[in-house]
Design an enzyme around this catalytic site. Structure first.
Site, PDB file in Angstrom:
ATOM      1  N   SER A 196       0.894  -1.239  -0.042  1.00  0.00           N
ATOM      2  CA  SER A 196       0.202  -0.052  -0.019  1.00  0.00           C
ATOM      3  C   SER A 196       0.966   1.139  -0.096  1.00  0.00           C
ATOM      4  O   SER A 196       0.316   2.404  -0.199  1.00  0.00           O
ATOM      5  CB  SER A 196      -0.972   0.136   1.192  1.00  0.00           C
ATOM      6  OG  SER A 196      -0.125   0.057   2.403  1.00  0.00           O
ATOM      7  N   HIS A 197       2.129   1.211   0.356  1.00  0.00           N
ATOM      8  CA  HIS A 197       3.117   2.329   0.243  1.00  0.00           C
ATOM      9  C   HIS A 197       2.373   3.472   1.053  1.00  0.00           C
ATOM     10  O   HIS A 197       2.771   4.842   0.699  1.00  0.00           O
ATOM     11  CB  HIS A 197       3.226   2.725  -1.071  1.00  0.00           C
ATOM     12  CG  HIS A 197       3.566   1.411  -2.282  1.00  0.00           C
ATOM     13  ND1 HIS A 197       4.914   0.632  -1.929  1.00  0.00           N
ATOM     14  CD2 HIS A 197       2.923   0.983  -3.156  1.00  0.00           C
ATOM     15  CE1 HIS A 197       4.595  -0.067  -2.961  1.00  0.00           C
ATOM     16  NE2 HIS A 197       3.585  -0.133  -3.784  1.00  0.00           N
ATOM     17  N   CYS A 198       1.745   3.443   2.226  1.00  0.00           N
ATOM     18  CA  CYS A 198       1.482   4.193   2.974  1.00  0.00           C
ATOM     19  C   CYS A 198       0.309   5.200   2.240  1.00  0.00           C
ATOM     20  O   CYS A 198       0.232   6.336   2.396  1.00  0.00           O
ATOM     21  CB  CYS A 198       2.490   4.929   3.902  1.00  0.00           C
ATOM     22  SG  CYS A 198       3.503   4.082   4.883  1.00  0.00           S
ATOM     23  N   ALA A 199      -0.367   4.704   1.193  1.00  0.00           N
ATOM     24  CA  ALA A 199      -1.203   5.571   0.366  1.00  0.00           C
ATOM     25  C   ALA A 199      -2.763   4.868   0.248  1.00  0.00           C
ATOM     26  O   ALA A 199      -3.207   4.889  -0.813  1.00  0.00           O
ATOM     27  CB  ALA A 199      -0.577   5.761  -0.986  1.00  0.00           C
ATOM     28  N   MET A 200      -3.077   4.248   1.621  1.00  0.00           N
ATOM     29  CA  MET A 200      -4.320   3.595   1.555  1.00  0.00           C
ATOM     30  C   MET A 200      -5.419   4.424   1.019  1.00  0.00           C
ATOM     31  O   MET A 200      -6.367   3.782  -0.024  1.00  0.00           O
ATOM     32  CB  MET A 200      -4.578   2.837   2.959  1.00  0.00           C
ATOM     33  CG  MET A 200      -3.790   1.962   3.190  1.00  0.00           C
ATOM     34  SD  MET A 200      -2.122   2.228   3.703  1.00  0.00           S
ATOM     35  CE  MET A 200      -2.499   2.372   5.544  1.00  0.00           C
TER      36      MET A 200
END
Length: 88
Positions: free
Chosen positions: A43-47
């Site tokens: 998710s690359h901290c981009a949920m």
């Protein structure tokens, strides 16, 4: 499919979040890793952004001064093999 901002019709070029239809990003990362190409998957901290696109995760290739054409050729092989394996 590559995700991210576009400037004057050009895609962002140093960090490339992407998906391959029919292939989960974690599976793609495994295929790439088997060829010595390392991408991130998750998710690359981009949920919130992923939710907006209806995605559980993306793959992410990061480009740097150490990146070379062979890296992309190997990533392309990994994508083709993953698509054949998973039917994407």
């Amino acid at each position: 499919r590559v995700y991210g901002p576009r400037t004057a019709g050009q895609a962002q070029t140093s960090i490339l979040p992407f998906t391959v239809e029919g292939v989960h990003p974690h599976d793609l990362a495994t295929f790439a890793d088997s060829r010595g190409v390392h991408i991130r998957a998750g998710s690359h901290c981009a949920m919130p952004a992923l939710a907006r696109f209806g995605l559980p995760a993306t793959g992410r290739a990061s480009l740097g001064v150490y990146s070379c054409r062979e890296d992309f050729e190997l990533l392309g092989e990994a994508i083709r093999d993953a698509r054949r394996t998973f039917g994407g």
